[in-house]
Write a protein that holds these residues in place. Sequence first.
Motif, PDB file in Angstrom:
ATOM      1  N   GLY A   1      -1.662   0.370  -9.611  1.00  0.00           N
ATOM      2  CA  GLY A   1      -2.022   1.183 -10.771  1.00  0.00           C
ATOM      3  C   GLY A   1      -1.324   2.518 -10.822  1.00  0.00           C
ATOM      4  N   ILE A   2      -0.965   3.090  -9.652  1.00  0.00           N
ATOM      5  CA  ILE A   2      -0.350   4.411  -9.626  1.00  0.00           C
ATOM      6  C   ILE A   2       0.974   4.450 -10.375  1.00  0.00           C
ATOM      7  CG2 ILE A   2       0.906   4.059  -7.442  1.00  0.00           C
ATOM      8  CD1 ILE A   2       0.171   6.939  -6.700  1.00  0.00           C
ATOM      9  N   VAL A   3       1.658   3.315 -10.447  1.00  0.00           N
ATOM     10  CA  VAL A   3       2.960   3.257 -11.119  1.00  0.00           C
ATOM     11  C   VAL A   3       2.817   3.525 -12.611  1.00  0.00           C
ATOM     12  CG1 VAL A   3       4.934   1.757 -11.637  1.00  0.00           C
ATOM     13  CG2 VAL A   3       3.912   1.727  -9.369  1.00  0.00           C
ATOM     14  N   ALA A   4       1.667   3.177 -13.178  1.00  0.00           N
ATOM     15  CA  ALA A   4       1.449   3.354 -14.617  1.00  0.00           C
ATOM     16  C   ALA A   4       1.089   4.791 -14.976  1.00  0.00           C
ATOM     17  CB  ALA A   4       0.349   2.411 -15.099  1.00  0.00           C
ATOM     18  N   ARG A   5       0.762   5.609 -13.980  1.00  0.00           N
ATOM     19  CA  ARG A   5       0.340   6.988 -14.270  1.00  0.00           C
ATOM     20  C   ARG A   5       1.545   7.904 -14.393  1.00  0.00           C
ATOM     21  NH1 ARG A   5      -4.352   8.461 -10.067  1.00  0.00           N
ATOM     22  NH2 ARG A   5      -4.057  10.463 -11.160  1.00  0.00           N
TER      23      ARG A   5
ATOM     24  N   GLY B   1       0.779  -1.231   0.000  1.00  0.00           N
ATOM     25  CA  GLY B   1       0.000   0.000   0.000  1.00  0.00           C
ATOM     26  C   GLY B   1       0.804   1.269   0.000  1.00  0.00           C
ATOM     27  N   GLN B   2       2.041   1.204   0.457  1.00  0.00           N
ATOM     28  CA  GLN B   2       2.862   2.408   0.490  1.00  0.00           C
ATOM     29  C   GLN B   2       4.309   1.981   0.703  1.00  0.00           C
ATOM     30  OE1 GLN B   2       2.759   4.799   4.091  1.00  0.00           O
ATOM     31  NE2 GLN B   2       1.626   3.205   5.160  1.00  0.00           N
ATOM     32  N   GLY B   3       5.198   2.963   0.661  1.00  0.00           N
ATOM     33  CA  GLY B   3       6.575   2.668   1.024  1.00  0.00           C
ATOM     34  C   GLY B   3       7.563   3.048  -0.045  1.00  0.00           C
ATOM     35  N   ASN B   4       8.808   2.735   0.232  1.00  0.00           N
ATOM     36  CA  ASN B   4       9.905   3.006  -0.690  1.00  0.00           C
ATOM     37  C   ASN B   4      11.128   2.243  -0.207  1.00  0.00           C
ATOM     38  OD1 ASN B   4      10.007   5.183   1.545  1.00  0.00           O
ATOM     39  ND2 ASN B   4      12.032   5.306   0.622  1.00  0.00           N
ATOM     40  N   LEU B   5      12.108   2.141  -1.072  1.00  0.00           N
ATOM     41  CA  LEU B   5      13.413   1.608  -0.699  1.00  0.00           C
ATOM     42  C   LEU B   5      14.411   2.738  -0.790  1.00  0.00           C
ATOM     43  CD1 LEU B   5      13.533  -1.844  -2.525  1.00  0.00           C
ATOM     44  CD2 LEU B   5      13.234  -1.421  -0.088  1.00  0.00           C
ATOM     45  N   ASP B   6      15.146   2.979   0.278  1.00  0.00           N
ATOM     46  CA  ASP B   6      16.161   4.028   0.277  1.00  0.00           C
ATOM     47  C   ASP B   6      17.316   3.644  -0.637  1.00  0.00           C
ATOM     48  OD1 ASP B   6      14.761   5.604   2.070  1.00  0.00           O
ATOM     49  OD2 ASP B   6      15.691   4.688   3.823  1.00  0.00           O
TER      50      ASP B   6
ATOM     51  N   GLY C   1       4.455  12.038 -10.460  1.00  0.00           N
ATOM     52  CA  GLY C   1       5.835  12.341 -10.067  1.00  0.00           C
ATOM     53  C   GLY C   1       6.724  11.131  -9.958  1.00  0.00           C
ATOM     54  N   GLY C   2       6.389  10.081 -10.691  1.00  0.00           N
ATOM     55  CA  GLY C   2       7.224   8.874 -10.643  1.00  0.00           C
ATOM     56  C   GLY C   2       6.985   8.013  -9.433  1.00  0.00           C
ATOM     57  N   ALA C   3       5.830   8.129  -8.798  1.00  0.00           N
ATOM     58  CA  ALA C   3       5.550   7.338  -7.592  1.00  0.00           C
ATOM     59  C   ALA C   3       5.700   5.848  -7.883  1.00  0.00           C
ATOM     60  CB  ALA C   3       4.134   7.630  -7.093  1.00  0.00           C
ATOM     61  N   GLY C   4       6.519   5.173  -7.059  1.00  0.00           N
ATOM     62  CA  GLY C   4       6.741   3.749  -7.204  1.00  0.00           C
ATOM     63  C   GLY C   4       7.734   3.376  -8.288  1.00  0.00           C
ATOM     64  N   TRP C   5       8.350   4.379  -8.944  1.00  0.00           N
ATOM     65  CA  TRP C   5       9.300   4.095 -10.015  1.00  0.00           C
ATOM     66  C   TRP C   5      10.650   3.688  -9.439  1.00  0.00           C
ATOM     67  CZ3 TRP C   5       8.998   7.319 -15.130  1.00  0.00           C
ATOM     68  CH2 TRP C   5       7.687   7.324 -15.590  1.00  0.00           C
TER      69      TRP C   5
ATOM     70  N   PRO D   1       8.979   6.925  -3.369  1.00  0.00           N
ATOM     71  CA  PRO D   1       7.839   6.657  -2.465  1.00  0.00           C
ATOM     72  C   PRO D   1       6.499   6.712  -3.195  1.00  0.00           C
ATOM     73  CG  PRO D   1       9.385   8.188  -1.452  1.00  0.00           C
ATOM     74  CD  PRO D   1       9.829   8.027  -2.864  1.00  0.00           C
ATOM     75  N   PHE D   2       5.568   5.917  -2.716  1.00  0.00           N
ATOM     76  CA  PHE D   2       4.216   5.929  -3.279  1.00  0.00           C
ATOM     77  C   PHE D   2       3.220   5.570  -2.186  1.00  0.00           C
ATOM     78  CE2 PHE D   2       5.204   1.465  -3.338  1.00  0.00           C
ATOM     79  CZ  PHE D   2       3.986   0.817  -3.179  1.00  0.00           C
TER      80      PHE D   2
END
Length: 454
Positions: free
Chosen positions: A383-387, A359-364, A391-395, A436-437
Amino acid sequence: MARRETRRPAARPLAAAAATHIDRLRRQAAAEAQAGRPRRALAACRALLTLQPDRPDIPAFAGTLALHAGDAEEAVALYRRALALRPDFVEVHYNLGNALGALERPAEAVAAYGKALALRPDFMPAQHHLGNALRALGRLAEAVEAYRRALALQQTAAGERDLGIALHELGRLDEAIAAFRRCLALPDHRADVLSNLANALMERGDRQGTIAACERILALEPGNIEAWALKALALNEQGDAGARVLLDFDRFVQIIDFTAPPPGYPSLDAFNAALAAHIEAHPTLKVPSKEHPTYHNDALELTGPLLGDAKAPMRAFETMIRGAIARYLDSVPRQPPHPFLQHFPKKWTLASWATRLNGQGNLDPHIHFTGYLGGVYYPLLPGIVARLDQGGAGWFELGRPPERFHCAAAPLLRRIQPKEGRLLLFPGYFFHSTVPFIANERRISVAFDLMPRD
């Protein structure tokens, strides 16, 4: 009288036989230990313990054998048995601390080392290992004092190194750097102290010093991933064009979009679903501990090693990535010469694991220290990654330095949009991270490293 006369002579041969048996077992234990066979030596000691249960030296020796054989639990039990027979056995208190440390029970190890030092305050190894146990507990200031006491008794490279590490963790960079330099001046220092020094210099902002330390590492180990990573960051901080040579994203990053499924699957979507299900059912999938240097995040879970699994998704996945690596090596430009290619390992093995962000998070930003070539595959994405408007969320992002290095120059960056069925390959010394996303969906990726082997 006749019966008494026949009994008396029989006792002497029995006693002599027992003594001979004990002597044989002692010699056997010593010989097996000397030959590097601790388990066989331990078996002889166990037999001795049944014959001489009140000798503290036997469980003391057996405990050391058990520790060398990899059974720290048995070592602890044997050491405690020896101490019950002889509470002032200094070396056994020390060895008990080592066994407890191996079991990651640092609080008990501190107590054991403390008892050894109460009996012999000048016992340098106990002072040093007390520092290690205190550092494991996060009691860094106390660890520093223990290391300093050990060094006052005898200066050793290990003592200076561990003092430097504790000072570094306390943020006392100048003192840490001084300790690492003293360590390097001693003949028995370990080569990895140069890595400690390079990191401390980079955090201190000494970019030229960092580059010099990295060059020393690379002279010893030309394919050292961490040295290339730190050198690239330091060169970029100095505005040196050599940073772009090292971080040549166009040349060394490959994006592979699979369209056909592996054999045995009707579609790529079916394969991705099977791979994701395999990961989510994996018994090792869990949130890393708070002590994990890179991966702790309450919304993130990691698996243990995945390759070698007999289940079909991982067999197919390994075939896919081996094929991708072979094509990478055939297609990456060989000219102009580059150290990454010049020192590419001739023999290697693969390691793989998976991450699930819930649901959320990131890797430093991080690197994989033993992975010469890294990669990641995406079987499931929110789905947010495809948008393109988020701002590149989840990229996936390459090149951003960790915050601890306090880099001021604009970083050399490349962001890549993950897609289900997409695989990325990149040099292991490229710092990489996840933007982060926040989403109400899971994000699953499977990472892997190509690791040099002899």
